[in-house]
Design a protein around this motif. Sequence first.
Motif, PDB file in Angstrom:
ATOM      1  N   VAL A 253      10.642 -18.115 128.429  1.00 35.47           N
ATOM      2  CA  VAL A 253      10.673 -17.106 129.493  1.00 35.47           C
ATOM      3  C   VAL A 253      12.038 -16.416 129.641  1.00 35.47           C
ATOM      4  O   VAL A 253      12.385 -15.919 130.707  1.00 35.47           O
ATOM      5  CB  VAL A 253      10.240 -17.712 130.853  1.00 35.47           C
ATOM      6  N   GLY A 254      12.834 -16.420 128.553  1.00 32.73           N
ATOM      7  CA  GLY A 254      14.062 -15.631 128.589  1.00 32.73           C
ATOM      8  C   GLY A 254      15.222 -16.261 129.339  1.00 32.73           C
ATOM      9  O   GLY A 254      16.107 -15.549 129.792  1.00 32.73           O
ATOM     10  N   PHE A 265      15.494 -11.235 123.425  1.00 34.99           N
ATOM     11  CA  PHE A 265      14.980 -12.596 123.357  1.00 34.99           C
ATOM     12  C   PHE A 265      13.594 -12.519 122.727  1.00 34.99           C
ATOM     13  O   PHE A 265      12.734 -11.768 123.199  1.00 34.99           O
ATOM     14  CB  PHE A 265      14.894 -13.231 124.740  1.00 34.99           C
ATOM     15  N   ILE A 268      10.512 -13.135 125.222  1.00 33.07           N
ATOM     16  CA  ILE A 268      10.012 -12.172 126.209  1.00 33.07           C
ATOM     17  C   ILE A 268       9.985 -10.739 125.680  1.00 33.07           C
ATOM     18  O   ILE A 268       9.133  -9.956 126.062  1.00 33.07           O
ATOM     19  CB  ILE A 268      10.771 -12.222 127.557  1.00 33.07           C
ATOM     20  N   ASP A 269      10.925 -10.375 124.834  1.00 33.34           N
ATOM     21  CA  ASP A 269      10.920  -9.014 124.273  1.00 33.34           C
ATOM     22  C   ASP A 269      10.040  -8.960 123.038  1.00 33.34           C
ATOM     23  O   ASP A 269       9.600  -7.891 122.621  1.00 33.34           O
ATOM     24  CB  ASP A 269      12.331  -8.585 123.897  1.00 33.34           C
TER      25      ASP A 269
ATOM     26  N   PHE B 116      10.725 -13.341 134.683  1.00 31.18           N
ATOM     27  CA  PHE B 116      10.156 -14.504 135.357  1.00 31.18           C
ATOM     28  C   PHE B 116      11.219 -15.103 136.265  1.00 31.18           C
ATOM     29  O   PHE B 116      12.307 -15.408 135.819  1.00 31.18           O
ATOM     30  CB  PHE B 116       9.739 -15.568 134.335  1.00 31.18           C
ATOM     31  N   ARG B 314      22.088  -5.503 128.041  1.00 38.40           N
ATOM     32  CA  ARG B 314      20.806  -5.938 128.589  1.00 38.40           C
ATOM     33  C   ARG B 314      20.790  -5.896 130.117  1.00 38.40           C
ATOM     34  O   ARG B 314      19.814  -5.473 130.721  1.00 38.40           O
ATOM     35  CB  ARG B 314      20.514  -7.357 128.113  1.00 38.40           C
TER      36      ARG B 314
END
Lengths: 286, 347
Positions: A253-254, A265, A268-269, B116, B314
Amino acid sequence: MRAIVTHDRGISIPHEAKIVNIRELTDTTKLFELKFVQNHLNPLFEHVPGQFVEVSIYGIGEVPISITSPPTKRGSFELGIRNVGNVTNAIHNKKKGDIVGIRGPFGNGFPIADYKGKDLLFVTGGLGYLPLRSVFRYAIDKKEDYGKIFLLYGDRCPSDILFPEENDEYEVREDIDFQCTVDRDDDRCWEGNLGVVTNLFSKIADQIDPNNTIAMICGPPIMYKFVIIELEKLGLDGDHIYLSLERKMKCGVGKCCHCGVGDKFVCIDGPVFTLRQIRTLPEALM
Amino acid sequence: MVSKLISRKKIPELVDAMIGDFIVVATTNKNNVPTLTEISSSDEVLFDTELPMISIKKLFHPAKQDLFKFNRTTGVIKSCLEESDIGVEKKIVVFGVRPCDITGNNVLDEIFKEYFRDEFYNTLRERALIIGINCLQPCYENCFCESMNSNDPKSGYDLMLTEIAKDNFIIVPNTDGGKRILRLYPDLFQEPTDEDFEKYVRTLELKKNSFKKDILVEGLPSELEDKFESRAWKKYTKECLFCGSCTFVCPTCYCFNVKDKISIDLKTGIRQREWDSCYYPEFASVAGGHDFRHEKERRFRYRYLHKFIDIPRRYNVEGCVGCGRCITYCPADIDVRDVVEDVRGEM
Ligand SMILES: Cc1cc2nc3c(=O)[nH]c(=O)nc-3n(C[C@H](O)[C@H](O)[C@H](O)COP(=O)(O)OP(=O)(O)OC[C@H]3O[C@@H](n4cnc5c(N)ncnc54)[C@H](O)[C@@H]3O)c2cc1C
Ligand code: SF4
Ligand code: SF4
Ligand code: FES
């Protein structure tokens, strides 16, 4: 579509799923069919083909595994798992009726729904067949939405070939061009192609319309370099080539940073990126 | 104006008063290194001191975090959030946090909520009130916060103390939580006069002039990108011991591993996460022996690129806050400023 049904208690907490069926695919690979113990989750669980779940064997650990069944299969889902280490070995020791933990689905998956009307070219090697199966079975189930389907599959040896009975089906279908090859055939039981998967390109090259074809690739890291060369020879654009990357994963989940590639990542990406994206990511292909 | 004035000698009284109402964490001399710990008296607080060895990240992302208890055959028993002290109602006040650490923690805030929401980090974080203490000059020779634009955070704290004259501090609230603390202890604060405010403004101006930039971060990401194959990476890779110390003390390093521990009854166990380091050999290696960052040089370089390229791109924040801890605690005397300058300086 990012349907996440399994994190109502927090993203770190799995939900229990029961193994309702086990089938041996090869000496080292088994297919597990799973259903959530909390029955109301089963109809809610949806995935994009190419997404993965984190599978827990409590006391041993957790591993990312792609959902190999297509989204068109509802009510339960399938994971094909090769026994390569601690957790995957523990999964292989599980029996029908046993409980495993599931988090997810995670990752982006292949954007197949965006490409209605296109020809689809799938290239896969080894275990990469499992994630990609979710995509091409979806496309086959919705065949009226897509043009020609090409499926190139290479594996090490005849006994490693996954889902031979399904492959036989593709083989006889007019609307699917299925090509398969193995690296070696020590037992001399194989009547098909010998050699690496890139050899298969010559069989389909003249049927590929580079402006109307979307390529989706999943296989071992080493395969990508050579497949990309072939796809570029065919004239496919970097935006129309999708590759699924593999990396070590811990959280999915990054957060844990294990799957970092450049500023992305994979969990997730990705795991699916276009070739154009990958070209901007240092150390993405190797 | 909601800001207040507090004299130096009232600050211990403020800390002791807060101990009655909150769990108070501050820098102490526990284990003979500056360490953030829960305190039971203002006597323990090191007030005018260097940075704690580990930043406030350890309060929200502890070195070890229990995630949940499980039964090996039936599955999850209980999330560890539901029990232990994490769930208690009492708020934590972290007293005396430096601007660079506030900025550093803002990076973790971004990461742990992206896509998340991480329930553990965010529950702990939301429970904390942060009282910052402004730095008016570089705190030690390894500090380069000015270069990293980290000594004037706009968010991530509830109150900020700034010394405006010997023994007098202006305390400025930045959130409702901060205002609440000011309202709780009216006797300890005074109303600042116009003259106090003028001093405050002048102090902040003086502050600006006291810091200089060691390195220029403007354009740094693309410069480093161009120097991916620089020989300087090789040079420093040879010196590095890959002990991971720099990653553990860094306020913006957060990566972790996840492990299952089986209890003595062999039936139940606990899933834990613990800090990991991208400098360790197993970090990116997968089953079957393939390692996505096998060469040491790749591992060494990744940490720098992650801090100076990936995090800014990012999350739109600096990935290094210039606290200098990695310099202080590196057994091989590697200085992040030298590495960056050597790499970008190479033709
Ligand atoms: C997105 C994705 C999809 C995958 N899909 C499948 C699939 O459908 N079928 C399948 O058989 N395998 C799949 N894998 C690979 C599978 O995750 C690994 O084989 C598995 O993690 C090995 O774990 P282990 O405990 O048995 O091995 P060990 O060597 O004991 O591994 C220890 C730990 O390292 C991590 N790890 C090790 N190898 C990998 C790896 N290759 N990828 C990610 N983490 C790893 C895991 O956390 C693992 O628990 C996938 C990997 C990824 C990243
Ligand atoms: S602290 Fe120094 S020696 Fe240790 S891993 Fe970091 S740079 Fe290398
Ligand atoms: S990289 Fe070094 S100087 Fe920068 S924030 Fe981390 S520990 Fe501080
Ligand atoms: S698996 Fe943890 S960040 Fe991707």
